[in-house]
Write an enzyme that holds these catalytic residues in place. Structure first.
Site, short mmCIF file in Angstrom:
data_model
loop_
_atom_site.label_atom_id
_atom_site.label_comp_id
_atom_site.label_asym_id
_atom_site.label_seq_id
_atom_site.Cartn_x
_atom_site.Cartn_y
_atom_site.Cartn_z
N SER A 146 0.82 -1.39 0.04
CA SER A 146 0.18 -0.06 -0.19
C SER A 146 0.89 0.71 -0.54
O SER A 146 1.81 0.93 0.90
CB SER A 146 -1.19 0.03 1.72
OG SER A 146 -1.51 0.92 1.38
N TYR A 160 -3.85 0.02 9.29
CA TYR A 160 -3.56 -0.41 8.36
C TYR A 160 -2.82 -0.47 7.54
O TYR A 160 -2.14 -1.26 7.29
CB TYR A 160 -4.60 -0.07 7.26
CG TYR A 160 -4.83 -0.33 5.59
CD1 TYR A 160 -5.52 -1.53 4.82
CD2 TYR A 160 -4.00 0.11 5.20
CE1 TYR A 160 -5.54 -2.26 4.07
CE2 TYR A 160 -3.88 0.31 3.91
CZ TYR A 160 -5.24 -1.10 3.15
OH TYR A 160 -4.18 -1.52 2.32
#
Length: 251
Positions: A146, A160
């Site tokens: 990510s 996250y």
């Protein structure tokens, strides 16, 4: 459930979380490159079978396997199922599966923390561990990370970002551990990407686009192109590396 056709044997790949979005785009791009592809899905069998149909339209074999990466037995067992279904070999593993939870640090109950880490870290590790025993010499491992491992632009992303950052360490360690077998391991960090979970016309799109140097969302196909490169012969000397496909989000 699985669906396959009689295409001739060739290179094979397992793409976790391949029923939609970036995972589906990766599966289709690999098929276009001549790879037989197994994908995993959790709930949406119809979407998974549609991806298989598109894979088969390229002339390659497709396989859809239900597996919840949060379940250790399923995270491990799906590798054997993919290998068996694709003719007994595995050339490429793409760790795409993942879930996202955003919110204030203090807002996450223990159950949510456990679920996210079970899918994004434990499940990826266990699937990779199982795949490492099956990958052919010269195989490829590509993990989808990510942009939030490179730059966290605001509050709410701690859990996250933690989970995806763990995959950087996994990738670098895998490169060292598997290099003697010619197996490469790399990680791709997508930026804001147009998918059904985060559409380019959604309410958060203007602010996310503004965070990139290019001022726009990326497409799932743009991420898939990088993954396909890393999964191919031209990337044989590329390992332990991070690649941002983020429109300059981290610039």
């Amino acid at each position: 459930m699985s669906v396959s056709n009689s295409a001739p044997a060739g290179r094979t790949a397992l793409v976790t979380g391949g029923s939609r979005g970036i995972g589906a785009a990766i599966a289709l791009r690999l098929a276009q490159e001549g790879v037989d592809v197994a994908i995993t899905y959790v709930a949406d069998e119809a979407a998974a079978l549609e991806v298989v149909r598109k894979i088969e339209a390229t002339g390659r074999r497709g396989l859809a396997l239900r597996a919840d990466s949060a379940d250790p037995a399923q995270a491990v067992g799906v590798v054997e199922r993919a290998v068996d279904g694709l003719g007994g070999r595995l050339d490429v593993l793409v760790n795409n599966v993942g879930i996202g939870l955003l919110g204030p640090l203090e807002s996450f109950p223990v159950a949510d923390v456990g679920r996210l880490l079970a899918v994004n870290v434990q499940g990826v590790f266990l699937t990779t561990q199982a795949a490492a025993t099956k990958l052919v010499r010269g195989g490829r491992i590509v993990t989808v990370g990510s942009c939030m491992t490179q730059r966290v632009p605001g509050p709410g992303g701690t859990l996250y970002a933690t989970s995806k950052s763990a995959l950087i360490g996994l990738t670098k360690a895998l490169a060292r551990e598997l290099g003697e077998r010619g197996i490469t391991a790399n990680i791709v960090h997508p930026g804001p990407t147009d998918t059904d979970m985060n559409p380019a016309d959604g309410p958060y799109a203007p602010s996310q686009s503004a965070m990139t140097a290019l001022g726009r969302y990326g497409s799932a196909d743009e991420v898939a192109s990088m993954v396909a490169f890393l999964a191919g012969d031209d990337a044989a000397y590329v390992t332990g590396a991070e690649f941002a496909v983020d429109g300059g989000h981290a610039a």
